[in-house]
Design a protein around this motif. Structure first.
Motif, PDB file in Angstrom:
ATOM      1  N   HIS A   1       0.856  -1.194   0.000  1.00 48.35           N
ATOM      2  CA  HIS A   1       0.000   0.000   0.000  1.00 48.35           C
ATOM      3  C   HIS A   1       0.888   1.239   0.000  1.00 48.35           C
ATOM      4  O   HIS A   1       1.838   1.319   0.794  1.00 48.35           O
ATOM      5  CB  HIS A   1      -0.896  -0.011   1.230  1.00 48.35           C
ATOM      6  CG  HIS A   1      -1.849   1.140   1.290  1.00 48.35           C
ATOM      7  ND1 HIS A   1      -2.773   1.411   0.301  1.00 48.35           N
ATOM      8  CD2 HIS A   1      -2.020   2.108   2.224  1.00 48.35           C
ATOM      9  CE1 HIS A   1      -3.474   2.475   0.614  1.00 48.35           C
ATOM     10  NE2 HIS A   1      -3.036   2.926   1.780  1.00 48.35           N
ATOM     11  N   LEU A   2       0.605   2.183  -0.896  1.00 52.31           N
ATOM     12  CA  LEU A   2       1.396   3.395  -1.024  1.00 52.31           C
ATOM     13  C   LEU A   2       0.565   4.604  -0.632  1.00 52.31           C
ATOM     14  O   LEU A   2      -0.578   4.750  -1.093  1.00 52.31           O
ATOM     15  CB  LEU A   2       1.889   3.552  -2.462  1.00 52.31           C
ATOM     16  CG  LEU A   2       2.739   2.411  -3.016  1.00 52.31           C
ATOM     17  CD1 LEU A   2       3.038   2.629  -4.492  1.00 52.31           C
ATOM     18  CD2 LEU A   2       4.033   2.276  -2.233  1.00 52.31           C
TER      19      LEU A   2
ATOM     20  N   CYS B   1       3.099   7.694  -7.064  1.00 47.66           N
ATOM     21  CA  CYS B   1       4.173   6.915  -6.446  1.00 47.66           C
ATOM     22  C   CYS B   1       4.126   5.486  -6.996  1.00 47.66           C
ATOM     23  O   CYS B   1       3.046   4.943  -7.263  1.00 47.66           O
ATOM     24  CB  CYS B   1       3.988   6.917  -4.939  1.00 47.66           C
ATOM     25  SG  CYS B   1       5.276   6.034  -4.022  1.00 47.66           S
ATOM     26  N   TYR B   2       5.282   4.880  -7.115  1.00 47.61           N
ATOM     27  CA  TYR B   2       5.419   3.566  -7.750  1.00 47.61           C
ATOM     28  C   TYR B   2       6.313   2.671  -6.890  1.00 47.61           C
ATOM     29  O   TYR B   2       7.307   3.136  -6.300  1.00 47.61           O
ATOM     30  CB  TYR B   2       6.036   3.757  -9.131  1.00 47.61           C
ATOM     31  CG  TYR B   2       6.548   2.512  -9.809  1.00 47.61           C
ATOM     32  CD1 TYR B   2       7.908   2.199  -9.794  1.00 47.61           C
ATOM     33  CD2 TYR B   2       5.687   1.660 -10.487  1.00 47.61           C
ATOM     34  CE1 TYR B   2       8.379   1.070 -10.435  1.00 47.61           C
ATOM     35  CE2 TYR B   2       6.152   0.536 -11.125  1.00 47.61           C
ATOM     36  CZ  TYR B   2       7.497   0.244 -11.105  1.00 47.61           C
ATOM     37  OH  TYR B   2       7.960  -0.876 -11.737  1.00 47.61           O
ATOM     38  N   TYR B   3       5.951   1.405  -6.837  1.00 48.80           N
ATOM     39  CA  TYR B   3       6.769   0.408  -6.138  1.00 48.80           C
ATOM     40  C   TYR B   3       6.774  -0.881  -6.951  1.00 48.80           C
ATOM     41  O   TYR B   3       5.719  -1.300  -7.465  1.00 48.80           O
ATOM     42  CB  TYR B   3       6.189   0.129  -4.747  1.00 48.80           C
ATOM     43  CG  TYR B   3       6.812  -1.053  -4.049  1.00 48.80           C
ATOM     44  CD1 TYR B   3       6.396  -2.359  -4.313  1.00 48.80           C
ATOM     45  CD2 TYR B   3       7.839  -0.866  -3.134  1.00 48.80           C
ATOM     46  CE1 TYR B   3       6.983  -3.440  -3.688  1.00 48.80           C
ATOM     47  CE2 TYR B   3       8.429  -1.945  -2.501  1.00 48.80           C
ATOM     48  CZ  TYR B   3       7.996  -3.231  -2.781  1.00 48.80           C
ATOM     49  OH  TYR B   3       8.582  -4.308  -2.155  1.00 48.80           O
TER      50      TYR B   3
ATOM     51  N   ALA C   1       5.582   3.301   1.784  1.00 50.67           N
ATOM     52  CA  ALA C   1       5.058   1.990   1.405  1.00 50.67           C
ATOM     53  C   ALA C   1       4.895   1.127   2.652  1.00 50.67           C
ATOM     54  O   ALA C   1       5.736   1.141   3.542  1.00 50.67           O
ATOM     55  CB  ALA C   1       5.996   1.303   0.422  1.00 50.67           C
ATOM     56  N   SER C   2       3.814   0.390   2.702  1.00 47.58           N
ATOM     57  CA  SER C   2       3.581  -0.541   3.813  1.00 47.58           C
ATOM     58  C   SER C   2       3.069  -1.851   3.247  1.00 47.58           C
ATOM     59  O   SER C   2       2.586  -1.913   2.121  1.00 47.58           O
ATOM     60  CB  SER C   2       2.572   0.039   4.800  1.00 47.58           C
ATOM     61  OG  SER C   2       1.332   0.269   4.170  1.00 47.58           O
ATOM     62  N   GLY C   3       3.200  -2.890   4.063  1.00 43.62           N
ATOM     63  CA  GLY C   3       2.769  -4.211   3.621  1.00 43.62           C
ATOM     64  C   GLY C   3       3.968  -5.127   3.435  1.00 43.62           C
ATOM     65  O   GLY C   3       4.953  -5.049   4.169  1.00 43.62           O
TER      66      GLY C   3
ATOM     67  N   TYR D   1       2.959  -1.641  -7.959  1.00 45.87           N
ATOM     68  CA  TYR D   1       1.937  -0.982  -7.159  1.00 45.87           C
ATOM     69  C   TYR D   1       1.996   0.514  -7.388  1.00 45.87           C
ATOM     70  O   TYR D   1       3.077   1.082  -7.634  1.00 45.87           O
ATOM     71  CB  TYR D   1       2.132  -1.292  -5.669  1.00 45.87           C
ATOM     72  CG  TYR D   1       1.972  -2.753  -5.334  1.00 45.87           C
ATOM     73  CD1 TYR D   1       3.059  -3.623  -5.358  1.00 45.87           C
ATOM     74  CD2 TYR D   1       0.720  -3.278  -5.010  1.00 45.87           C
ATOM     75  CE1 TYR D   1       2.914  -4.962  -5.074  1.00 45.87           C
ATOM     76  CE2 TYR D   1       0.567  -4.618  -4.706  1.00 45.87           C
ATOM     77  CZ  TYR D   1       1.664  -5.455  -4.740  1.00 45.87           C
ATOM     78  OH  TYR D   1       1.515  -6.784  -4.449  1.00 45.87           O
ATOM     79  N   TRP D   2       0.825   1.140  -7.284  1.00 47.19           N
ATOM     80  CA  TRP D   2       0.711   2.577  -7.540  1.00 47.19           C
ATOM     81  C   TRP D   2      -0.030   3.262  -6.399  1.00 47.19           C
ATOM     82  O   TRP D   2      -0.961   2.690  -5.816  1.00 47.19           O
ATOM     83  CB  TRP D   2      -0.056   2.819  -8.827  1.00 47.19           C
ATOM     84  CG  TRP D   2       0.626   2.224 -10.029  1.00 47.19           C
ATOM     85  CD1 TRP D   2       0.420   0.991 -10.559  1.00 47.19           C
ATOM     86  CD2 TRP D   2       1.637   2.840 -10.828  1.00 47.19           C
ATOM     87  NE1 TRP D   2       1.244   0.791 -11.647  1.00 47.19           N
ATOM     88  CE2 TRP D   2       1.998   1.909 -11.839  1.00 47.19           C
ATOM     89  CE3 TRP D   2       2.280   4.085 -10.800  1.00 47.19           C
ATOM     90  CZ2 TRP D   2       2.972   2.190 -12.795  1.00 47.19           C
ATOM     91  CZ3 TRP D   2       3.242   4.359 -11.757  1.00 47.19           C
ATOM     92  CH2 TRP D   2       3.566   3.421 -12.738  1.00 47.19           C
TER      93      TRP D   2
END
Length: 116
Positions: A3-4, A95-97, A24-26, A105-106
């Protein structure tokens, strides 16, 4: 699942500065890439800057020398310092991961508006 959450953005005059942050979390992998993309009205989403957790950085040519991406003290955070902003930087910034799981993830997006 990751999650961002983004913060920052807003309205600024040309030549001004803004700072974006994302946490970022998770299920965060030790080796990951975080960064920022943007989508201007009527255009496709494009890369702004990315940073790998081991340090490699990539910038779009249009922002080199004006934007600086960095990791926060907590390695699951990423910041984007935007200086000398131009009207053409107006966009929704995402934001991107990503990591070796193959999933991307966005964040929900944050509006940046640069006025003349």
């Amino acid at each position: 699942q990751v999650h961002l959450v983004e913060s920052g953005g807003g309205l600024v005059q040309a030549g001004g500065s803004l700072r974006l942050s994302c946490g970022a979390s998770g299920r965060i992998f030790l080796i990951n890439t975080m960064g920022w993309y943007r989508r201007a009205p009527g255009k496709q989403r494009e890369l702004v800057a990315t940073i790998v957790s081991v340090g490699r950085i990539n910038y779009a040519d249009s922002v080199k020398g004006r934007f600086t991406i960095s990791r926060g003290n907590a390695k699951n955070t990423v910041n984007l310092q935007m200086n000398d902003l131009k009207p053409e930087d107006t966009a929704v910034y995402y934001c991107y991961y990503s990591d070796s799981s193959g999933l991307n993830y966005w964040g929900q997006g944050t509006q940046v508006t640069v006025s003349l």
